[in-house]
Every structure is written in structure tokens, then in C-alpha cells.
Design a protein around this motif. Structure first.
Motif, short mmCIF file in Angstrom:
data_model
loop_
_atom_site.label_atom_id
_atom_site.label_comp_id
_atom_site.label_asym_id
_atom_site.label_seq_id
_atom_site.Cartn_x
_atom_site.Cartn_y
_atom_site.Cartn_z
N LYS A 255 45.54 41.75 42.86
CA LYS A 255 45.01 42.91 42.13
C LYS A 255 44.96 42.66 40.63
CE LYS A 255 46.10 46.57 45.44
NZ LYS A 255 46.87 47.82 45.70
N LEU A 256 45.97 41.99 40.09
CA LEU A 256 45.97 41.70 38.66
C LEU A 256 44.84 40.74 38.32
CD1 LEU A 256 47.13 41.71 35.81
CD2 LEU A 256 48.77 39.94 36.54
N LEU A 257 44.73 39.64 39.06
CA LEU A 257 43.68 38.67 38.78
C LEU A 257 42.30 39.29 38.96
CD1 LEU A 257 42.85 35.79 38.06
CD2 LEU A 257 43.05 35.19 40.49
N ASN A 258 42.13 40.07 40.02
CA ASN A 258 40.82 40.69 40.28
C ASN A 258 40.44 41.67 39.17
OD1 ASN A 258 38.53 40.97 41.93
ND2 ASN A 258 39.33 42.87 42.80
N ARG A 259 41.41 42.41 38.68
CA ARG A 259 41.13 43.36 37.58
C ARG A 259 40.72 42.60 36.32
NH1 ARG A 259 44.32 45.21 33.60
NH2 ARG A 259 46.24 44.49 34.59
N LEU A 260 41.42 41.52 36.03
CA LEU A 260 41.11 40.72 34.84
C LEU A 260 39.76 40.02 34.96
CD1 LEU A 260 44.64 39.19 34.16
CD2 LEU A 260 43.53 41.04 32.89
N LEU A 261 39.33 39.79 36.21
CA LEU A 261 38.02 39.15 36.45
C LEU A 261 36.93 40.18 36.72
CD1 LEU A 261 39.09 36.13 38.71
CD2 LEU A 261 38.36 36.05 36.32
#
Length: 358
Positions: A255-261
Motif C-alpha cells: 500500500k505504501l509503495l502503490n500510493r507513492l507510485l
């Protein structure tokens, strides 16, 4: 350097393995039996049998449900090479089905058209951990056509979607304990089923042809020695005890990586986290080369089976739009359990930089 998939080793893991070493028994034995029982429980199956790898699990699963040389099996057209090799190794006639471009799993809408009178089985792979509608539709088609279903749940052990549980579907299911998986034993795998007959066939095939040969000093069929040692099982037991926490950590990182991407990562059908971090983008090679130059081991993880040198002659003229999309655009970013917030932010920043410049 941020590796593609680095496992998280805890003090508990070290303690479990150390205790097994101190026991002076490396197995297969009681620890393996305990691991198997807990795997059966977590997959909502009557039986689980551990063995030497996920690849071997697929081969043994096919043999255990009665498939033999020249029988037809349908598998997805794209994925890890071990799937097609596992079935080709025992001479099965393999037919390829296109994948759903949205999540990489077998496209159920394409499957029914491929089924012929010769089709004996289908292998559905829970790609990225997917256990949603596509699997249900494939299972329904197989029951309707009276075709056997092998469920490859290498990426979905311990995963739950509403009432569905990873590795609980199909006539037989398998999982893997290779390094990138939610549980690793270095190498290893397991077969799950509700059928005592299939269980006994599996146990014979992986233990010299007869699960009771030690008592009888005799055998009734041909088998090999493909069992999982207690030393590996002790490592698996430790991780199995915290599998829900592992899923929670992996979900949080995704979720963190997806939000940042900016929500560019591929999700599963339940809109939950994917076990691997995948982007479908143009300029794949340029992106991978750039990220690797920055110490991020992104990769071109899989391919169309029809493009593999050994299988080209048989499949190269076939068209697979979904598979071709993934083969040409899928970039696999690091997804290891050991990744921390700092690494995730760095991966996102460098990925956004190259995407912006394409």
C-alpha cells in the motif's frame, strides 16, 4: 543494493532451526509431520504433504490425480518456467490459455473454448496471490466439464478473500516454499487435498513407491525420495506461526509503495495487495536498466512459454494478447519481506523519476 526478494529472518526462526539441530534428528520425521498438519489446517484441507520443491509438487500432483503421458492439460501461457516444465517432464500434452491482462491469472473466458474431449486437467495459478472470481469460474468450468483441477497456490498460502482460503480449491492444490514466498524453507513445497486416495498416491510417489515400506520391507509401486527434511520443516514451522503478521507487513508495504507510485501497481481481483510489485509500462528494458543502475534489482521476471527456445516450435504461431502485454510491459520491482520504509521510498522515488522521463 535492494534485492528482488529478501526474506525476513527472525530470532524465532533461528531458535526453531537451532533446536532442530540440537535434537540431532534432521528428518523427515515428527517436525515434518507437525508442519504438514498445520498446513492442512491453514488451507482448510484434510491432508497436506510436504516435499522438496513447488516444481516437484506440480509434477507429483499431476501423477497423483492419475494423469499420464500424452494426457492433455491446460495451463496459463505466461509465468514461471517451472510450471510448464513440471508437466512437460512427465510427457503431458500441454495446451496454453491466455491470461487476464488485469491481473495475470488464467482468463476464464478463454478457457472453455480450449477444452476438448482430450482435456484431462487444468492448472490454475493464483498469480500475485489471486484467489478471486477467475479461480471460481475456472473451478466451475472444470466441474461442469468433469475435468480435474490443479490449483497452484504458490503465492496465496494463508490468504483469505471473504470465505475463500488460499490453496483450498481444486481436486489438488500445491504451494511453494522457495525464497520469494510468504513462507520459505530455502526450497520446498506442499501438496494439499481432501482425498485419502490422492494423499496415499502422493506419499508413495515421494517415498519409494509405498508409504509403509519401512514396516513391510517391500514396495507395491515405483517412487522416489522427494520428502522435506525436518531441518527445513522447522524453519517453515516458525514462519507459519506468524503468517498472518507476514501478510499484514506485506500488505502495508504494498500500500505504501502503490500510493507513492500513484496507484500504478497491479492489484488482485479483491483489490487487495499483490504479492509481487508489478508495473505494466512501456519502455520496460530502459526502466529496469535505470533502476538497476540505482541499486534496485528490478527485473523481467517471467515470459510467454511460446517464446522459450525449447517450446517455440510447438507454440510460437499462437497468439496470446494478454500474455503478450505482460511479456512486453511487466516490470517486477523488489517485494521482499525484509524491505523497510526507507527502501520503499527510495524505490518509489527512482521509479517515478524514470517514468517521468520516458
Amino acid at each position: 543494493m535492494i534485492p528482488l526478494s529478501e526474506p525476513k529472518i527472525t530470532s524465532a526462526d533461528i531458535r526453531y532451526v537451532t533446536n532442530q539441530l540440537k535434537s540431532n534428528f534432521f528428518g523427515p520425521g515428527k517436525t515434518n509431520e507437525e508442519f504438514s498438519k498445520k498446513l492442512a489446517k491453514i488451507t482448510n484441507r484434510k491432508y497436506a504433504i510436504t516435499l522438496s520443491s513447488g516444481t516437484v509438487a506440480l509434477t507429483i500432483a499431476a501423477l497423483a490425480i492419475g494423469l499420464k503421458k500424452n494426457d492433455e492439460i491446460i495451463i496459463p501461457c505466461y509465468g514461471v518456467f517451472s510450471v510448464i516444465n513440471a508437466f512437460a517432464a512427465i510427457g503431458l500434452n500441454i495446451k496454453l490459455c491466455d491470461i487476464n491482462p488485469e491481473n495475470g491469472s488464467m482468463d476464464a473466458s478463454k478457457l472453455e473454448k480450449l477444452i476438448s474431449k482430450k482435456t484431462k486437467a487444468v492448472c490454475f495459478i493464483s498469480f500475485l496471490g489471486n484467489v478471486g472470481k477467475d479461480l471460481n469460474r475456472v473451478e466451475s468450468i472444470c466441474k461442469k466439464k468433469k475435468i480435474l483441477l490443479i490449483h497452484d497456490g504458490a503465492w496465496c498460502l494463508g490468504r483469505k478473500i471473504k470465505k475463500q482460503i488460499g490453496c483450498s480449491q481444486g481436486d489438488i492444490s500445491i504451494t511453494s516454499f522457495s525464497v520469494p514466498k510468504i513462507i520459505t524453507t530455502g526450497q520446498g513445497g506442499a501438496i494439499m487435498t481432501n482425498s485419502p486416495k490422492i494423499r496415499d498416491r502422493v506419499m508413495g510417489l515421494i517415498d519409494q513407491g509405498d508409504k509403509n515400506w519401512r514396516k513391510k520391507n517391500n514396495i507395491n509401486s515405483i517412487g522416489s525420495n522427494l520428502r522435506l527434511p525436518d531441518l527445513n520443516a522447522s524453519f517453515g514451522l516458525s514462519q507459519l506461526s506468524r503468517i498472518n503478521l507476514s501478510h499484514k507487513i506485506r500488505r502495508k508495504n504494498f500500500k505504501l509503495l502503490n500510493r507513492l507510485l500513484n496507484n500504478k501497481l497491479i492489484k488482485t481481483e479483491d483489490d487487495d495487495y499483490s504479492f509481487q510489485n508489478v508495473l505494466l509500462v512501456k519502455g520496460k528494458k530502459k526502466i529496469i536498466d535505470f533502476l538497476r543502475s540505482k541499486g534496485i534489482l528490478a527485473t523481467n521476471q517471467y515470459n510467454l512459454y511460446s517464446k522459450l527456445n525449447f517450446y517455440k516450435k510447438k507454440y510460437n504461431k499462437l497468439k496470446f494478447p494478454g500474455g503478450e502485454l505482460w511479456a512486453s510491459r511487466a516490470v517486477y520491482l523488489p517485494f521482499g519481506m525484509a524491505m523497510n520504509k526507507k527502501s520503499i521510498i527510495y524505490i518509489a522515488n527512482q521509479t517515478n523519476k524514470i517514468l517521468k522521463n520516458l
